[in-house]
Design a protein around this motif. Structure first.
Motif: not given
Length: 118
Positions: A14-26, A31-40
């Motif tokens: 839920r916290a991770l999903e909340g990080l992207f609440d302000d990002t409406e552009d798919p 890109r941001r989710l990919s960056d998160l996974l790269d730094d996982w």
């Protein structure tokens, strides 16, 4: 049937999903989710470090819980609990790496003696 994630995993999701609440552009969200996974791996390492620190507090240099008692808290063996508290993630690999480093150091020292470098 897959098991339900524990409460901490659900809260983290839920916290991770909340990080992207302000990002409406798919595209941007992708890109941001990919960056998160790269730094996982860094995040995973951070969680391990936090667990190790709490384990150290529980063990308290032998004055607190035993490794066996710590292991029972999370359902692992005494040996695995010791590894967790000491920050050993892969004992066999880490032992091999230490042996390789010692061998390399000895070889470098021997090479230095053979060439007269001291």
């Amino acid at each position: 049937m897959p098991k339900e994630p524990n409460e901490e995993v659900q809260r983290a999701m839920r916290a991770l999903e909340g990080l992207f609440d302000d990002t409406e552009d798919p595209v941007e969200r992708f890109r941001r989710l990919s960056d998160l996974l790269d730094d996982w791996p860094d995040l995973h390492q951070g969680v391990r470090r936090m667990r190790q620190q709490v384990g150290e507090q529980l063990y308290a240099n032998g004055k607190g819980l035993t490794y066996d008692a710590i292991g029972k808290l999370i359902g692992v063996t005494e040996s695995r609990a010791r590894h967790i508290v000491k920050g050993i993630t892969n004992p066999s690999r880490q032992k091999r790496q230490r042996e390789k480093e010692a061998e390399r150091t000895k070889r470098d020292e021997d090479d230095g003696e053979a060439t007269g470098d001291h």
